[in-house]
Design a protein around this motif. Structure first.
Motif, PDB file in Angstrom:
ATOM      1  N   ARG A  32       0.834  -1.213   0.000  1.00 48.98           N
ATOM      2  CA  ARG A  32       0.000   0.000   0.000  1.00 48.98           C
ATOM      3  C   ARG A  32       0.862   1.253   0.000  1.00 48.98           C
ATOM      4  O   ARG A  32       0.605   2.210  -0.734  1.00 48.98           O
ATOM      5  CB  ARG A  32      -0.954   0.002   1.189  1.00 48.98           C
ATOM      6  CG  ARG A  32      -2.162  -0.909   1.009  1.00 48.98           C
ATOM      7  CD  ARG A  32      -3.233  -0.673   2.062  1.00 48.98           C
ATOM      8  NE  ARG A  32      -2.767  -0.921   3.419  1.00 48.98           N
ATOM      9  CZ  ARG A  32      -2.731  -2.108   4.010  1.00 48.98           C
ATOM     10  NH1 ARG A  32      -3.140  -3.180   3.354  1.00 48.98           N
ATOM     11  NH2 ARG A  32      -2.324  -2.239   5.253  1.00 48.98           N
ATOM     12  N   LYS A  33       1.927   1.260   0.818  1.00 47.26           N
ATOM     13  CA  LYS A  33       2.816   2.417   0.863  1.00 47.26           C
ATOM     14  C   LYS A  33       3.545   2.602  -0.471  1.00 47.26           C
ATOM     15  O   LYS A  33       3.669   3.724  -0.972  1.00 47.26           O
ATOM     16  CB  LYS A  33       3.840   2.262   1.989  1.00 47.26           C
ATOM     17  CG  LYS A  33       3.270   2.478   3.364  1.00 47.26           C
ATOM     18  CD  LYS A  33       4.340   2.334   4.429  1.00 47.26           C
ATOM     19  CE  LYS A  33       3.781   2.628   5.801  1.00 47.26           C
ATOM     20  NZ  LYS A  33       4.823   2.514   6.848  1.00 47.26           N
ATOM     21  N   ALA A  34       4.031   1.511  -1.035  1.00 50.13           N
ATOM     22  CA  ALA A  34       4.755   1.589  -2.313  1.00 50.13           C
ATOM     23  C   ALA A  34       3.832   2.066  -3.424  1.00 50.13           C
ATOM     24  O   ALA A  34       4.228   2.894  -4.254  1.00 50.13           O
ATOM     25  CB  ALA A  34       5.354   0.225  -2.661  1.00 50.13           C
ATOM     26  N   LEU A  35       2.607   1.593  -3.443  1.00 43.80           N
ATOM     27  CA  LEU A  35       1.652   2.018  -4.453  1.00 43.80           C
ATOM     28  C   LEU A  35       1.334   3.503  -4.309  1.00 43.80           C
ATOM     29  O   LEU A  35       1.352   4.251  -5.294  1.00 43.80           O
ATOM     30  CB  LEU A  35       0.374   1.191  -4.352  1.00 43.80           C
ATOM     31  CG  LEU A  35      -0.712   1.475  -5.382  1.00 43.80           C
ATOM     32  CD1 LEU A  35      -0.191   1.235  -6.794  1.00 43.80           C
ATOM     33  CD2 LEU A  35      -1.930   0.597  -5.119  1.00 43.80           C
ATOM     34  N   SER A  36       1.097   3.939  -3.086  1.00 44.11           N
ATOM     35  CA  SER A  36       0.792   5.347  -2.852  1.00 44.11           C
ATOM     36  C   SER A  36       1.959   6.239  -3.262  1.00 44.11           C
ATOM     37  O   SER A  36       1.782   7.242  -3.967  1.00 44.11           O
ATOM     38  CB  SER A  36       0.459   5.560  -1.374  1.00 44.11           C
ATOM     39  OG  SER A  36       0.214   6.918  -1.117  1.00 44.11           O
ATOM     40  N   GLU A  37       3.167   5.885  -2.825  1.00 41.16           N
ATOM     41  CA  GLU A  37       4.346   6.681  -3.175  1.00 41.16           C
ATOM     42  C   GLU A  37       4.622   6.630  -4.676  1.00 41.16           C
ATOM     43  O   GLU A  37       4.999   7.643  -5.268  1.00 41.16           O
ATOM     44  CB  GLU A  37       5.565   6.191  -2.388  1.00 41.16           C
ATOM     45  CG  GLU A  37       5.494   6.530  -0.927  1.00 41.16           C
ATOM     46  CD  GLU A  37       6.683   6.010  -0.132  1.00 41.16           C
ATOM     47  OE1 GLU A  37       7.760   5.778  -0.720  1.00 41.16           O
ATOM     48  OE2 GLU A  37       6.535   5.839   1.085  1.00 41.16           O
ATOM     49  N   GLY A  38       4.429   5.472  -5.276  1.00 43.50           N
ATOM     50  CA  GLY A  38       4.658   5.332  -6.713  1.00 43.50           C
ATOM     51  C   GLY A  38       3.680   6.156  -7.535  1.00 43.50           C
ATOM     52  O   GLY A  38       4.070   6.810  -8.504  1.00 43.50           O
ATOM     53  N   LEU A  39       2.414   6.141  -7.153  1.00 41.46           N
ATOM     54  CA  LEU A  39       1.417   6.925  -7.881  1.00 41.46           C
ATOM     55  C   LEU A  39       1.697   8.415  -7.757  1.00 41.46           C
ATOM     56  O   LEU A  39       1.584   9.160  -8.737  1.00 41.46           O
ATOM     57  CB  LEU A  39       0.009   6.587  -7.385  1.00 41.46           C
ATOM     58  CG  LEU A  39      -0.475   5.166  -7.693  1.00 41.46           C
ATOM     59  CD1 LEU A  39      -1.808   4.894  -7.003  1.00 41.46           C
ATOM     60  CD2 LEU A  39      -0.564   4.917  -9.179  1.00 41.46           C
ATOM     61  N   ALA A  40       2.079   8.851  -6.568  1.00 42.58           N
ATOM     62  CA  ALA A  40       2.418  10.266  -6.378  1.00 42.58           C
ATOM     63  C   ALA A  40       3.629  10.642  -7.229  1.00 42.58           C
ATOM     64  O   ALA A  40       3.665  11.721  -7.836  1.00 42.58           O
ATOM     65  CB  ALA A  40       2.698  10.547  -4.899  1.00 42.58           C
ATOM     66  N   SER A  41       4.592   9.748  -7.292  1.00 47.33           N
ATOM     67  CA  SER A  41       5.795   9.989  -8.097  1.00 47.33           C
ATOM     68  C   SER A  41       5.451  10.091  -9.583  1.00 47.33           C
ATOM     69  O   SER A  41       5.977  10.951 -10.298  1.00 47.33           O
ATOM     70  CB  SER A  41       6.800   8.866  -7.853  1.00 47.33           C
ATOM     71  OG  SER A  41       7.937   9.028  -8.667  1.00 47.33           O
TER      72      SER A  41
END
Length: 100
Positions: A32-41
């Protein structure tokens, strides 16, 4: 919260396990954290590209990136972004800034 299923390569699964141990968190939380950070990136990267090409104004780029106008100006400074803005774009950005 909806559930999503995805297949990942073995290397990514190994990396997920390593990060999970590093953060002392379960794999679902790390995903969940990786997806959130990746989408923001991704949003920031697309905003940077479109702003640099002149497709977006400062205000539009900040909205696309999902950040405040001041945060966008910092991102633009960090990336040495320049663009060719029309007088209308500048006036629109100035109007948006006055509303803050």
């Amino acid at each position: 919260m909806p559930s999503i299923s995805a297949r990942v390569p073995d290397d990514d699964e190994d990396e997920l396990e390593a990060v999970s141990e590093l953060l002392d968190e379960d794999k679902s939380t790390v995903i969940r954290k990786a997806l959130s950070e990746g989408l923001a990136s991704i949003r920031r990267r697309v905003a940077i590209e479109r702003y640099q090409s002149g497709e977006l104004s400062v205000n539009e780029a900040s909205r696309l990136a999902g950040v405040s106008l001041s945060e966008w100006l910092e991102i633009a400074r960090e990336h040495n972004l320049t663009t060719q803005l029309s007088p209308e774009d500048i006036e629109s950005d100035a109007a948006a800034a006055r509303e803050l």
